[in-house]
Design an enzyme around this catalytic site. Structure first.
Site, short mmCIF file in Angstrom:
data_model
loop_
_atom_site.label_atom_id
_atom_site.label_comp_id
_atom_site.label_asym_id
_atom_site.label_seq_id
_atom_site.Cartn_x
_atom_site.Cartn_y
_atom_site.Cartn_z
N ALA A 63 5.34 -3.09 -9.19
CA ALA A 63 5.55 -4.52 -8.95
C ALA A 63 4.95 -5.26 -10.13
O ALA A 63 4.12 -4.73 -10.86
CB ALA A 63 4.85 -4.91 -7.65
N GLY A 102 5.55 0.31 -7.10
CA GLY A 102 6.86 -0.13 -6.61
C GLY A 102 8.01 0.59 -7.29
O GLY A 102 9.08 0.75 -6.72
N GLU A 105 8.45 3.63 -5.39
CA GLU A 105 8.95 3.24 -4.06
C GLU A 105 10.45 2.92 -4.12
O GLU A 105 11.19 3.24 -3.20
CB GLU A 105 8.15 2.06 -3.52
CG GLU A 105 6.72 2.47 -3.16
CD GLU A 105 5.86 1.30 -2.77
OE1 GLU A 105 5.72 0.36 -3.60
OE2 GLU A 105 5.31 1.29 -1.67
N GLU A 125 -1.55 2.13 -6.66
CA GLU A 125 -1.97 0.84 -6.13
C GLU A 125 -3.46 0.79 -5.78
O GLU A 125 -4.10 -0.24 -5.91
CB GLU A 125 -1.15 0.49 -4.89
CG GLU A 125 0.27 0.09 -5.17
CD GLU A 125 1.22 1.28 -5.27
OE1 GLU A 125 0.76 2.42 -5.48
OE2 GLU A 125 2.43 1.06 -5.16
#
Ligand code: T1G
Length: 698
Positions: A63, A102, A105, A125
């Site tokens: 992210a 992310g 993911e 993370e």
């Protein structure tokens, strides 16, 4: 399509390419682009399969951390991933570089994953004080099983493509991403493979459902070093939910855990630290376009504790090193220590079994300073006296080739003075490593008055290349870290004269999150070093002197401020020390008082922050965040507190200034009065963060 995501279709395969330098982070524009491109590909009757890949140096690396703390923008990452997973056409993620957070993911939302052989895949993370917030805690356990998933999610370290293939995280290792992804997509179509949606596949959870111990043992192992941190435990709970709950309920558990962490103080500090570390590597006051000098050969002078540790850091990065000693005996001893270190690390699985031999082969031990002649970078780590440093620099100045960078590892000596003995002061600087140098990540790069900009950038670049965290500092006694440590040490000593005991002071500091308190640190380093230095300067410190007069030098003599059982480094409070302190105070006519822990914490932290303000005023450090990087990576400042200057902002500079003024009067110590910068920021209700922002904007 958007300008950061491109869609091209040929021969029934749609290729969606993310192109958003530097790391294809999942900004709102990237999320939008992926969503629009995939929708378009699904709607196109010509398209039978889709490949998601990235341009540039890496697959999506996560992210966009800069978006955290700002109002969320659509589409949310979770929604984009659900769109991928619900696609009626197969989607293949084609991975290179580092698929992280992310990014992984997103790949987990695809039906298939291929990667090039040197790709890395991870969910880091937790290092930002977070947990994977877009399905990673629920899909990864279904892809690789809960045991590896918890190691990856709670530990935060990536795995390589080979391990990923072995555990079923990827389906194939390919030569190149787009072509490899396309070929795999054609194979999926030719074999009519069913779409594999991880949310519907609980097969790898069954073992942990039947026997929880495997999972709980993995959690225990991964949270052993997580003292004080919230994210590792929350992440483990989210992975447990993947075992215990249906997918959608597990997703809610993950979401709740993520939202709690992302709005919390710890993640704010850890995200700050992430950017502070990168900011520190950007050297201010260097002409635009300056380039580091090339470094292919490195010479290190001194095979003692520091020189050996520095040599290992280069060998660990695969860089050959010429290690120079004054005699065969010293060289043999130094090489023996390094071999032993590597062997013990390999024995506990910290490095591959063949690593010790490979790395020792990169370290060429020789006798004689003339061997520096081919080196591009020379680092001396010899005895810490100015006389010896000057002798060495005079010699290497004669032997070293033009343009070689000459670095001193000194922890406090004046680099300007060392540079003066050479004909090339522009090539001289400090590279202050921290012991043990093969472990501690910080390297203070000391910029002397005449250091050339490209020499400075050379040191910063090579420090990053050997996986160190560089921070540029100016010349002063103790540079930044040790200068602030001295301010803390002075207060620690003073507290003993007022009634506190070593174990009380250390307990307050370790409870705060530091790995060790000032007195245990003194015992580790050796109290005799400070004692001799005080004697040379005619300075008295009655309690510390009394300890040394009693032969209590610390761990090396089995007792110092604490006592130590044979073979143990655990500091044990010693009633003899309390007696010695009482006797000393009686002689001085001083009476002990109860010192509250809160006062001890303030007097440990605030004088350091005050010294940090002085360091900024004197431009010894360019940014408050550089000071934080120094403490995070050189002294074990707890990452979830961001660093002393970040911590100061969280406490409030007004309060700190008031307390410093109080202690200055209470202890009759004018050096505790707030530094002008601190007083000014406090008066205008400002913060150190605003200074960092201003430095960045300048
Ligand atoms: N967001 C924004 N900027 C980033 C970024 C990110 N995720 N990663 C790197 N940058 C910037 C960095 O600040 C620097 O900027 C430049 O890119 C190069 O980085 C929902 C919530 C990928 C291994 O934690 O580990 O996904 O200084 O100097 O040494 O579950 O960057 O040039 O202006 O580090 O080659 C999870 C973090 C996010 C990965 C490359 N992902 N990044 O290392 O280059 S949270 C991460 C890294 C998340 C989801 C959760 C490294 C790297 P500038 P660099 P590098």
């Amino acid at each position: 399509m958007t300008d950061v995501v491109k869609l091209e279709c040929h021969d029934a395969i749609a290729i969606v390419t993310v192109d958003s330098p530097p790391v294809n982070a999942l900004s709102a524009a990237v999320r939008r682009g992926i969503s629009e491109s995939v929708k378009q590909a699904i709607a196109d009757p010509e398209v039978q399969a889709i490949v998601l890949t990235c341009a540039g140096r890496t697959f999506i690396a996560g992210a966009d951390i800069t978006e955290f703390g700002k109002p969320p923008q659509s589409p949310g990452l979770g929604d984009v991933i659900t769109e991928l997973e619900n696609s009626p056409k197969p989607i293949v993620a084609a991975i290179h570089g580092t698929a992280l957070g992310g990014g992984l993911e997103v790949a987990l939302g695809c039906h298939f994953r291929v990667a090039v052989k040197d790709a890395k895949l991870g969910l880091p993370e937790v290092k930002l004080g977070l947990l994977p917030g877009a399905g990673g805690t629920q899909r990864l356990p279904r892809a690789v099983g809960p045991e590896l998933a918890v190691k990856m999610i709670v530990g935060g370290d990536p795995i390589g493509a080979a391990v990923a293939l072995e555990h079923g995280l990827i389906d194939e290792i390919v030569e190149a991403t787009a072509a490899g992804g396309e070929a795999f997509a054609r194979k999926v179509l030719a074999e009519s493979r069913p779409l594999r949606k991880l949310r519907d596949d609980d097969s790898k959870l069954q073992a942990a459902k039947a026997d929880r111990s495997i999972f709980t043992q993995a959690v225990a192992a991964m949270t052993k070093k997580a003292r004080g941190l919230e994210a590792p435990f929350a992440a483990a709970d989210a992975v447990a939910a993947a075992i215990d709950l249906p997918f959608d309920e597990g997703m809610k558990k993950e979401r709740d855990g993520f939202m709690k962490l992302v709005t919390g103080e710890q993640s704010k500090a850890q995200r700050y630290a992430f950017f502070a570390e990168r900011e520190a590597a950007k050297v201010s006051g260097v002409p635009e376009g300056t380039k580091p000098r090339p470094v292919t050969r490195v010479a290190i002078i001194g095979a003692g504790t520091m020189g050996g540790g520095i040599a290992m850091s280069f060998a660990n990065a695969g860089i050959p090193v010429t290690l120079i000693e004054t005699g065969e005996e010293q060289l043999k001893r130094g090489l023996g220590v390094m071999q032993k270190n590597y062997d013990s690390t390999a024995a506990r699985g910290g490095i591959p079994a063949d690593a010790p031999a490979k790395r020792m082969a990169l370290i060429n031990g020789v006798v004689g300073l003339e061997h520096v002649k081919d080196a591009d970078l020379i680092i001396e780590a010899v005895f810490e006296t100015m006389a010896v440093k000057k002798e060495v620099f005079t010699a290497i100045d004669a032997y070293a080739k033009p343009g070689a960078v000459l670095a001193s590892n000194t922890s406090y000596l004046n680099i300007d003075e060392i540079a003066q003995v050479t004909k090339r002061p522009e090539d001289v600087l400090g590279m202050h490593f921290f012991s043990p140098a093969n472990v501690m990540k910080l390297c203070e790069i000391v910029r002397a008055d005449k250091t050339a900009p490209d020499a400075l950038l050379t040191a910063v670049a090579i420090a990053r290349k050997i996986a160190k965290v560089p921070a540029v500092v100016g010349v002063c006694d103790g540079f930044v870290g040790n200068r602030m440590l001295a301010a803390r040490g002075k207060q620690a000593e003073q507290l003993l004269f007022e009634g506190a005991l070593p174990q009380q002071v250390d307990a307050v500091v370790t409870k705060f999150g530091m790995p060790m308190g000032p007195f245990a640190m003194g015992d580790l380093a050796g109290l005799d070093i400070g004692w001799r230095s005080r004697q040379d300067r005619g300075i008295k410190s009655e309690i510390a002197d009394a300890l040394c007069e009693a032969g209590r030098f610390g761990q090396k003599t089995g007792k110092g401020y604490y006592k130590y059982e044979a073979g143990s480094r655990a500091p044990l409070p010693d009633p003899e020390v309390e007696t010695l302190i009482n006797d000393t105070l009686n002689k001085l006519g001083l009476k002990r008082r109860e010192v509250p822990d809160e006062e001890i914490l303030e007097r440990m932290m605030y004088p350091m922050i005050n010294e940090g303000a002085r360091i900024l005023e004197e431009k010894i450090a360019a940014r408050p965040s550089d000071i934080d990087v120094i403490w995070l990576y050189g002294y074990g400042w707890p990452i979830y507190r961001g660093g002393p200057m970040f911590y100061a902002d969280s406490v409030g500079l007004k309060h700190i200034a008031e307390r410093l003024s109080y202690y200055a009067k209470a202890t009759n110590d004018p050096t505790l009065e707030p530094a002008p910068l601190l007083a000014r920021l406090a008066a205008e209700d400002g913060s150190f963060a605003t200074l960092t922002q201003r430095a960045k904007a300048a």
